[in-house]
Design an enzyme around this catalytic site. Structure first.
Site, PDB file in Angstrom:
ATOM      1  N   HIS A  22       9.245  39.005  28.079  1.00  0.00           N
ATOM      2  CA  HIS A  22       7.799  39.021  27.733  1.00  0.00           C
ATOM      3  C   HIS A  22       7.502  40.701  27.627  1.00  0.00           C
ATOM      4  O   HIS A  22       6.639  40.988  26.803  1.00  0.00           O
ATOM      5  CB  HIS A  22       6.951  38.847  29.072  1.00  0.00           C
ATOM      6  N   SER A 133      10.744  32.332  32.654  1.00  0.00           N
ATOM      7  CA  SER A 133      10.317  32.503  33.818  1.00  0.00           C
ATOM      8  C   SER A 133      10.994  31.493  34.875  1.00  0.00           C
ATOM      9  O   SER A 133      11.501  31.672  35.691  1.00  0.00           O
ATOM     10  CB  SER A 133       8.792  32.496  34.101  1.00  0.00           C
TER      11      SER A 133
END
Ligand code: PNS
Length: 165
Positions: A22, A133
């Site tokens: 990210h 994640s």
């Protein structure tokens, strides 16, 4: 003629938690847009490990050095939030072909809802193409090493939240 228009984009996601993948995209986005708003979905349905407040705090700390990066929360339709922010673009990352189908569906649905908001896809650095994640949480919770795949603040928060063997 130079383009003098200020261009704001949003980078939406669940960010449970932020990963180095990210962060890589945020840095790329911050280089091409005048302002990038990292937009965290409240997302109670996904039963996140981190609260909205924790996700926002980690994002703020991890992106603190980038002056044109802001962090905010949203619920409801993404395109409504994009309009509220005055964003011209939605930034999304594509890691592999497997991401493409879902991302295409979302982009085209969002275009149908808000034709003036463009979805822009960027690829993270190759070394992060396998990072998600979900996978990082799984590996961490089973005692695997993820130090070089998340910002330091995430590792600290994970350690504080869940002790692993
Ligand atoms: O990090 P994620 O979970 O892949 O992000 C997905 C996100 C937040 C971008 C997507 O679920 C979303 O935009 N949700 C808001 C609700 C909405 O607008 N749904 C219609 C999308 S076409």
């Amino acid at each position: 003629m130079p383009n003098t228009q200020f261009t704001r984009a949003i980078f939406p996601g669940t960010f449970d938690p932020i990963t180095n993948g990210h962060l890589d995209l945020i840095e790329r986005g911050a280089r091409i847009f005048d302002e990038l708003i990292v937009s965290v979905l409240r997302n109670p349905d996904k039963n996140p490990l981190f609260t909205l407040k924790e996700r926002i705090e980690m994002l703020r700390e991890a992106t603190a050095e980038h002056e044109n990066v802001k962090v905010d929360a949203f619920d409801g339709l993404l395109v409504d939030f994009a309009r509220e922010c005055g964003a011209a673009a939605i930034l999304r990352g594509i890691r592999a072909i497997s991401d493409y189908e879902y991302e295409l569906q979302m982009a085209l649905m969002n275009r149908r809802l808000a034709p003036e908001v463009e979805t822009v896809f960027m690829m993270p650095a190759g070394r992060y193409t396998f990072v998600s994640s979900r996978l990082l949480k799984e590996v961490y919770l089973l005692g695997g090493k993820i130090d070089d795949l998340v910002p330091a603040v995430v590792l600290d928060r994970l350690r504080a939240k869940v002790a692993v063997p």
